[in-house]
Design a protein around this motif. Structure first.
Motif, PDB file in Angstrom:
ATOM      1  N   UNK A   8     -92.116   0.106 -15.933  1.00 10.03           N
ATOM      2  CA  UNK A   8     -93.483   0.527 -15.623  1.00 10.03           C
ATOM      3  C   UNK A   8     -93.460   1.617 -14.552  1.00 10.03           C
ATOM      4  N   UNK A   9     -94.326   2.616 -14.731  1.00 14.86           N
ATOM      5  CA  UNK A   9     -94.540   3.604 -13.660  1.00 14.86           C
ATOM      6  C   UNK A   9     -96.030   3.618 -13.360  1.00 14.86           C
ATOM      7  N   UNK A  10     -96.390   3.348 -12.104  1.00 16.12           N
ATOM      8  CA  UNK A  10     -97.798   3.318 -11.706  1.00 16.12           C
ATOM      9  C   UNK A  10     -97.886   3.586 -10.206  1.00 16.12           C
ATOM     10  N   UNK A  11     -99.026   4.118  -9.799  1.00 17.55           N
ATOM     11  CA  UNK A  11     -99.243   4.363  -8.365  1.00 17.55           C
ATOM     12  C   UNK A  11     -99.236   3.068  -7.576  1.00 17.55           C
ATOM     13  N   UNK A  32     -95.118  16.717 -19.802  1.00 17.54           N
ATOM     14  CA  UNK A  32     -93.963  17.511 -20.253  1.00 17.54           C
ATOM     15  C   UNK A  32     -92.661  16.717 -20.188  1.00 17.54           C
ATOM     16  N   UNK A  33     -92.561  15.810 -19.198  1.00 21.15           N
ATOM     17  CA  UNK A  33     -91.340  14.982 -19.104  1.00 21.15           C
ATOM     18  C   UNK A  33     -91.233  14.080 -20.339  1.00 21.15           C
ATOM     19  N   UNK A  34     -92.377  13.608 -20.844  1.00 16.45           N
ATOM     20  CA  UNK A  34     -92.320  12.766 -22.054  1.00 16.45           C
ATOM     21  C   UNK A  34     -91.908  13.577 -23.286  1.00 16.45           C
ATOM     22  N   UNK A  35     -92.255  14.856 -23.307  1.00 19.91           N
ATOM     23  CA  UNK A  35     -91.796  15.729 -24.400  1.00 19.91           C
ATOM     24  C   UNK A  35     -90.262  15.810 -24.351  1.00 19.91           C
ATOM     25  N   UNK A  45     -94.383  12.892 -10.687  1.00 17.84           N
ATOM     26  CA  UNK A  45     -93.205  13.074  -9.821  1.00 17.84           C
ATOM     27  C   UNK A  45     -92.034  12.228 -10.319  1.00 17.84           C
ATOM     28  N   UNK A  46     -92.325  10.972 -10.708  1.00 16.27           N
ATOM     29  CA  UNK A  46     -91.256  10.046 -11.107  1.00 16.27           C
ATOM     30  C   UNK A  46     -90.624  10.469 -12.446  1.00 16.27           C
ATOM     31  N   UNK A  47     -91.455  10.768 -13.442  1.00 14.11           N
ATOM     32  CA  UNK A  47     -90.908  11.061 -14.784  1.00 14.11           C
ATOM     33  C   UNK A  47     -89.984  12.292 -14.802  1.00 14.11           C
ATOM     34  N   UNK A  48     -90.373  13.403 -14.152  1.00 14.72           N
ATOM     35  CA  UNK A  48     -89.435  14.547 -14.142  1.00 14.72           C
ATOM     36  C   UNK A  48     -88.110  14.206 -13.454  1.00 14.72           C
TER      37      UNK A  48
END
Ligand code: BJW
Ligand code: ZN
Length: 243
Positions: free
Chosen positions: A210-213, A81-84, A232-235
Motif C-alpha cells: 500500500x502507498x498512502x499519505x 507516469x511511474x505506473x506506466x 514521490x514514492x512510486x518514482x
C-alpha cells in the motif's frame, strides 16, 4: 519499506494495481473525503448518489461540471507516469482505477479498467445511450444536459448503491487470483467492493503493498505499507528497479 516493496516487484511477473483519488491529488484534483471533499458546503460523498441526482439534478450537474473543469486542466503527475513504467517492466499488468478522471490512459497506461466509470461520458436516462461528453463553455450553471432523444443525461459514473460493471469486476478478480503482487495506491479503502481487494489478494497468496499519505483501514493487513506521497514514492520504486 521502499526496499521491501522493490524486492516484491523484482520477484513479480504479474502485477495488479488499484488506484484511488489520492493518486490524482498531486495533479490538483480534490479527493473525496476530508476537507478536500467539500464543495459549496456539500460533502462529495453525499452528492455521489442517485438520490441526490433525483432530488436536485441541477446541483449534481453543477458539481460534475465544476470537476470536469478542474480535471480538463489537470495533467498526469509523476505517480501516473511511474505506473506506466511499471507496466512496461511486468509480463502481465492490470490497473483497476476507482477514478473517473482519465489520467491513467492520458499518462500512457494501457491495460486500465475503470471501476466507477468516466466523468467524460454521459448515459441517457430515457434511451440508455452512452456518449462522450464535455461541458460546452457557454452552458449556464442551471442547464441540464439532454440527449438527442430528449431524455435527461446523467454522468456515466457509479454512485453509491448502484451496481458496479460486472464484467470489469470479474476480469479484475480473475487477474488478481493469478497476480504475484497487488499495489493499492491513494485510496482510503472504505468504499466497497474495491475495499475488499487487499483481503481477496491475500487469499490467493498475492503480496500486497500500500502507498498512502496516511494509515488506512487496510494498512494493518497488507504486507508492506508505505506512508508518503504517491508522486514521490512510486518514482523512487521505479528508479530502484532499474532498466
Ligand atoms: C494520497 C495522496 C497522495 C491523498 N499520495 N495518497 C459492503 C459493506 C458496506 C457497505 C457496502 C458494501 N457493499 C456496498 C456497500 C455500499 C457502498 C459503500 O461502499 N459504502 C461505504 C461508504 C461503506 N458501495 C456501493 O454502493 C458500490 N456499489 C456496490 O457495492 O454495488 C453492489 C450493490 C448494489 C446494489 C445493492 C447492493 C449491492 C458503489 C460504490 C460507488 C462509489 N462511487 C464514488 C463516486 C464515483 C463517481 C465520481 O467520481 O463522482 O466513487 S464515491 C467515491 O469514493 C468515488 C471514489 O472512487 C470512491 C473511493 O474513494 P477514494 O478513491 O478512496 O478516495 P478518498 O478521498 O476516500 O481517499 C483518498 C486517499 O488518498 C486518502 O486515503 C488519502 O490519505 C490518500 N492521499 N493524497 C498518496 N499524494
Ligand atoms: Zn436518449
Amino acid at each position: 519499506m521502499i526496499t521491501k516493496a522493490v524486492e516484491i516487484f523484482k520477484n513479480s511477473k504479474s502485477l495488479f494495481v488499484l488506484t484511488g483519488a489520492g493518486i490524482s491529488a498531486e495533479s490538483g484534483i480534490p479527493t473525496f473525503r476530508g476537507v478536500d471533499g467539500l464543495w459549496k458546503n456539500y460533502s462529495a460523498t453525499d452528492l455521489a448518489t442517485p438520490q441526490a441526482f433525483q432530488k436536485n439534478p441541477v446541483l449534481v450537474w453543477e458539481w460534475y461540471h465544476w470537476r470536469q473543469g478542474i480535471i480538463s486542466k489537470a495533467e498526469p503527475n509523476p505517480a501516473h507516469y511511474a505506473l506506466v513504467a511499471l507496466e512496461k517492466k511486468m509480463a502481465r499488468f492490470l490497473l483497476l482505477t476507482q477514478n473517473v478522471d482519465n489520467l491513467h490512459p492520458r499518462a500512457g497506461s494501457e491495460n486500465v479498467l475503470e471501476l466507477h466509470g468516466n466523468i467524460f461520458r454521459t448515459r441517457c436516462l430515457a434511451c440508455g445511450e452512452i456518449a462522450d461528453y464535455q461541458k460546452p463553455p457557454e452552458t449556464s450553471s442551471n442547464a441540464l444536459p439532454k440527449c438527442t432523444c430528449g431524455g435527461l443525461l446523467r454522468p456515466d459514473v457509479v454512485w453509491f448503491g448502484e451496481a458496479i460493471p460486472q464484467h470489469i469486476w470479474q476480469n479484475s478478480l480473475d487477474f488478481l487470483s493469478r497476480a504475484d503482487a497487488a499495489l493499492i495506491c491513494g485510496t482510503s479503502g472504505i468504499v466497497w467492493p474495491a475495499a475488499a481487494i487487499p483481503e481477496i489478494a491475500q487469499h490467493s497468496n498475492t503480496k500486497t503493498i500500500e502507498i498512502n499519505l496516511e494509515p488506512t483501514s487496510v494498512s494493518s493487513i497488507v504486507d508492506v505499507s508505505i506512508q508518503g506521497k504517491a508522486g514521490e514514492v512510486l518514482p523512487k520504486i521505479v528508479a530502484a528497479l532499474g532498466q
